[in-house]
Scaffold this motif. Structure first.
Motif, PDB file in Angstrom:
ATOM      1  N   ALA A  98       0.866  -1.181   0.000  1.00 55.07           N
ATOM      2  CA  ALA A  98       0.000   0.000   0.000  1.00 55.07           C
ATOM      3  C   ALA A  98       0.903   1.232   0.000  1.00 55.07           C
ATOM      4  O   ALA A  98       2.097   1.130   0.275  1.00 55.07           O
ATOM      5  CB  ALA A  98      -0.899   0.008   1.232  1.00 55.07           C
ATOM      6  N   HIS A  99       0.334   2.391  -0.289  1.00 56.72           N
ATOM      7  CA  HIS A  99       1.177   3.591  -0.256  1.00 56.72           C
ATOM      8  C   HIS A  99       0.763   4.504   0.894  1.00 56.72           C
ATOM      9  O   HIS A  99      -0.376   4.476   1.354  1.00 56.72           O
ATOM     10  CB  HIS A  99       1.175   4.322  -1.604  1.00 56.72           C
ATOM     11  N   ILE A 100       1.738   5.279   1.369  1.00 59.64           N
ATOM     12  CA  ILE A 100       1.487   6.120   2.543  1.00 59.64           C
ATOM     13  C   ILE A 100       1.671   7.613   2.242  1.00 59.64           C
ATOM     14  O   ILE A 100       1.685   8.423   3.155  1.00 59.64           O
ATOM     15  CB  ILE A 100       2.364   5.693   3.747  1.00 59.64           C
ATOM     16  N   HIS A 257      -7.178   9.074   3.698  1.00 58.58           N
ATOM     17  CA  HIS A 257      -7.602   7.658   3.613  1.00 58.58           C
ATOM     18  C   HIS A 257      -6.855   6.961   2.475  1.00 58.58           C
ATOM     19  O   HIS A 257      -6.477   5.805   2.599  1.00 58.58           O
ATOM     20  CB  HIS A 257      -9.105   7.570   3.325  1.00 58.58           C
ATOM     21  N   ASP A 258      -6.702   7.674   1.359  1.00 60.31           N
ATOM     22  CA  ASP A 258      -5.920   7.188   0.221  1.00 60.31           C
ATOM     23  C   ASP A 258      -4.453   7.428   0.534  1.00 60.31           C
ATOM     24  O   ASP A 258      -3.991   8.546   0.395  1.00 60.31           O
ATOM     25  CB  ASP A 258      -6.374   7.922  -1.042  1.00 60.31           C
ATOM     26  N   ASP A 259      -3.655   6.477   0.981  1.00 63.60           N
ATOM     27  CA  ASP A 259      -4.036   5.079   0.950  1.00 63.60           C
ATOM     28  C   ASP A 259      -3.813   4.474   2.334  1.00 63.60           C
ATOM     29  O   ASP A 259      -3.563   3.293   2.467  1.00 63.60           O
ATOM     30  CB  ASP A 259      -3.211   4.375  -0.128  1.00 63.60           C
ATOM     31  N   ARG A 260      -3.937   5.332   3.352  1.00 60.05           N
ATOM     32  CA  ARG A 260      -3.645   4.827   4.700  1.00 60.05           C
ATOM     33  C   ARG A 260      -4.727   3.868   5.184  1.00 60.05           C
ATOM     34  O   ARG A 260      -4.490   3.059   6.082  1.00 60.05           O
ATOM     35  CB  ARG A 260      -3.463   5.998   5.662  1.00 60.05           C
ATOM     36  N   LYS A 287       5.321   8.126  -2.903  1.00 62.00           N
ATOM     37  CA  LYS A 287       5.302   8.651  -4.289  1.00 62.00           C
ATOM     38  C   LYS A 287       4.314   7.978  -5.241  1.00 62.00           C
ATOM     39  O   LYS A 287       4.406   8.171  -6.455  1.00 62.00           O
ATOM     40  CB  LYS A 287       6.713   8.575  -4.921  1.00 62.00           C
ATOM     41  N   GLU A 288       3.355   7.193  -4.688  1.00 59.19           N
ATOM     42  CA  GLU A 288       2.369   6.574  -5.581  1.00 59.19           C
ATOM     43  C   GLU A 288       1.549   7.650  -6.273  1.00 59.19           C
ATOM     44  O   GLU A 288       1.198   7.516  -7.442  1.00 59.19           O
ATOM     45  CB  GLU A 288       1.449   5.627  -4.795  1.00 59.19           C
ATOM     46  N   GLU A 289       1.268   8.712  -5.544  1.00 57.09           N
ATOM     47  CA  GLU A 289       0.381   9.751  -6.097  1.00 57.09           C
ATOM     48  C   GLU A 289       1.012  10.534  -7.241  1.00 57.09           C
ATOM     49  O   GLU A 289       0.322  11.270  -7.938  1.00 57.09           O
ATOM     50  CB  GLU A 289      -0.076  10.708  -4.985  1.00 57.09           C
ATOM     51  N   ILE A 290       2.341  10.403  -7.410  1.00 56.51           N
ATOM     52  CA  ILE A 290       2.955  11.067  -8.566  1.00 56.51           C
ATOM     53  C   ILE A 290       3.642  10.055  -9.488  1.00 56.51           C
ATOM     54  O   ILE A 290       4.587  10.373 -10.185  1.00 56.51           O
ATOM     55  CB  ILE A 290       3.924  12.202  -8.145  1.00 56.51           C
ATOM     56  N   SER A 334      -2.781  -2.987  -2.511  1.00 54.57           N
ATOM     57  CA  SER A 334      -3.963  -2.387  -1.899  1.00 54.57           C
ATOM     58  C   SER A 334      -4.012  -0.888  -2.099  1.00 54.57           C
ATOM     59  O   SER A 334      -3.076  -0.177  -1.756  1.00 54.57           O
ATOM     60  CB  SER A 334      -3.987  -2.695  -0.404  1.00 54.57           C
ATOM     61  N   ASP A 335      -5.102  -0.460  -2.676  1.00 53.21           N
ATOM     62  CA  ASP A 335      -5.315   0.968  -2.861  1.00 53.21           C
ATOM     63  C   ASP A 335      -6.809   1.229  -2.871  1.00 53.21           C
ATOM     64  O   ASP A 335      -7.613   0.316  -3.042  1.00 53.21           O
ATOM     65  CB  ASP A 335      -4.664   1.430  -4.168  1.00 53.21           C
ATOM     66  N   VAL A 336      -7.164   2.459  -2.686  1.00 54.59           N
ATOM     67  CA  VAL A 336      -8.579   2.785  -2.564  1.00 54.59           C
ATOM     68  C   VAL A 336      -9.306   2.654  -3.895  1.00 54.59           C
ATOM     69  O   VAL A 336      -8.706   2.781  -4.959  1.00 54.59           O
ATOM     70  CB  VAL A 336      -8.764   4.198  -1.994  1.00 54.59           C
ATOM     71  N   ASN A 337     -10.597   2.414  -3.832  1.00 52.89           N
ATOM     72  CA  ASN A 337     -11.439   2.340  -5.014  1.00 52.89           C
ATOM     73  C   ASN A 337     -12.498   3.443  -4.921  1.00 52.89           C
ATOM     74  O   ASN A 337     -12.775   3.951  -3.844  1.00 52.89           O
ATOM     75  CB  ASN A 337     -12.093   0.953  -5.092  1.00 52.89           C
TER      76      ASN A 337
HETATM   77 MN    MN Z   1      -3.982   5.495  -3.836  1.00 55.94          MN
END
Ligand code: MN
Ligand code: MN
Length: 459
Positions: A98-100, A257-260, A287-290, A334-337
């Motif tokens: 997951a990403h933080i 919440h994304d992605d904690r 850095k998932e968000e970029i 795991s990541d948000v939907n």
């Molecule tokens: Mn995410």
């Protein structure tokens, strides 16, 4: 179990477990608003549960074997956890990833300026945001300032009741005739997301007296000088705590919440699985968000390198063993939907949208424009996961991110799939994803935790 609303299935005992998890998660969110803060919390959690720093293992030359629990930190922004099982090569690993990092505003390296006797900090936004959502709400500053001598000042301003907060102003509606005609992406420009940090000039200064006053405060209260912003990472995030939402308190409204919401139950599942047959691995990346870039993103070689170190410390290192270990692994990326939002129902295809209360989401493919850029999980793997979830009474659902050709998104799944391991996107349904305050259902958090644990036991 598919289709049922999880809330209808709980007895009192389960509700109290769910509430406990939710409360602990909200504490985690309040204390972990940046990737650095989350890493720190996850290290504490791991240590408390008998995990040892891989760096110490390497330094001491100690051997690793089944039953050993280790963690490795990447530049204070990402962490990997490993609980070694029977046959790490032949069985591979069960990986929860997951990403933080979360969308936010970052302070620039030369940020401070004064205009019309108001002092500002310049920002550059991070990740996908609707810029207009970041104006007029209380904001907090979190991060680090590193001095040339290597000393580090940690900052968290705006979270305590008596802390000051910061904000980006917006044009009053009375004068907004022209602004209101603009499209939503133009209404607030990226360069205009400057946060207001002061308005009180020092006495006896003719030029930039407000900026001077702010610099005096920064020096006195935080030992920060103007040049120190050059070597700082300060993140601007919504100020305030996670809150229960709804009369029935069934939801949690919070920043990040994304992605904690996936990272936290993944970490708890890792802690709860005491002695797994198959090696359990937790990846919490930045850095998932970029785009998962850089040394701390999933695309970096960190994970691979740490696995080399682990196999070496186990006395079984070879490149072939490493690739076999990866190839024989399974992963829940795991990541948000995107939760089905009845207010925007036309953007979802109802039968394949995730819903609050319907549990852990499996997303066979993400991507956009004909699954482009997606990791399309194998049917065989989905079959195994169904069996696992059913065995452990996990409520789950399948979904894709919105209607075909309406948009799309990506995760870290495609990166791990390059090793030839089984990977699928899974996670939690979120309303208002990437907004300053996002919402999830407590029951989905609980089902995700149950699902992650089942995966580590059965995978
Ligand atoms: Mn995410
Ligand atoms: Mn995101």
């Amino acid at each position: 179990m598919i289709h049922d609303n999880a809330w209808t299935l709980y007895d009192e005992k389960e509700i109290s477990k769910l509430e406990k998890l939710s409360k602990d998660y909200m504490d985690f969110l309040d204390n972990g608003k940046t990737e650095r803060e989350c890493t720190k919390l996850l290290v504490e959690m791991a240590k408390k549960n008998g995990y040892r720093d891989l760096a110490d293992v390497i330094k001491s030359g100690d051997k690793l074997a089944k039953g050993d629990k280790i963690y490795a930190v990447n530049m204070n922004k990402a962490i990997m956890m490993l609980n070694i099982g029977d046959d790490i090569i032949g069985d591979g690993m069960n990986i929860l990833g997951a990403h933080i990092d979360s969308p936010r505003l970052d302070i620039k390296q030369n940020p401070l300026y004064e205009s019309e006797e108001l002092a500002y900090l310049n920002t550059h936004y991070y990740g996908g945001i609707k810029k207009y959502q970041y104006v007029t709400l209380p904001l907090a500053l979190h991060g680090v300032v590193v001095k040339p001598d290597g000393s580090k000042i940690e900052i968290s301003i705006g979270e305590k009741d008596d802390d000051p907060v910061f904000f980006v102003s917006d044009l009053l509606i009375h004068l907004a005739q022209d602004q209101m005609k603009l499209t939503a992406s133009e209404v607030i420009k990226g360069e205009d997301l400057d946060i207001l940090i002061g308005s009180k000039p020092v006495k006896g200064e003719e030029k930039e007296a407000v900026k001077k006053a702010i610099l005096d405060i920064l020096k006195k209260e935080y030992d920060i000088e103007e040049d120190d912003f050059i070597s700082a990472e300060i993140e601007v995030v919504p100020a305030g705590k996670a809150r229960e939402a709804g009369f029935d308190r069934s939801m949690i409204l919070a920043y990040g919440h994304d992605d904690r919401c996936c990272a936290y139950p993944s970490a708890i599942a890792m802690m709860d699985v005491a002695d797994p047959k198959t090696t359990a691995c937790g990846l919490f990346v930045d850095k998932e968000e970029i785009g998962s870039v850089g040394a701390t993103g999933m695309e970096s070689h960190f994970f691979e390198d740490m696995m080399r170190e682990v196999l070496n410390a186990m006395g079984i290192y070879s490149e072939l063993n490493l690739t076999r270990c990866f190839r024989n692994s399974r992963m829940l990326s795991s990541d948000v939907n995107a939760a089905l939002d009845p207010l925007y129902a036309d953007k979802f295809e109802k039968q394949n949208a995730s819903k609050f209360g319907h549990g852990l989401v499996f997303c066979k493919f993400t991507g956009a424009r004909g699954k482009s850029g997606s990791n399309d999980a194998n049917a065989e793997y989905l079959g195994q996961l169904r069996a696992m979830m059913d065995k452990h009474d996990v409520v789950y659902q399948t979904a894709e991110l919105g209607k075909v050709d309406v948009g799309g998104g990506g995760t870290i799944a495609y990166i791990l799939s390059l090793y030839g391991m089984q990977v699928i996107d899974s996670g939690i349904a979120v309303l208002s994803m990437h907004a300053p305050w996002e919402a999830i259902s407590k029951s989905d958090l609980y089902e995700a935790y149950k699902g992650y644990k089942a995966f580590l036991i059965e995978g």
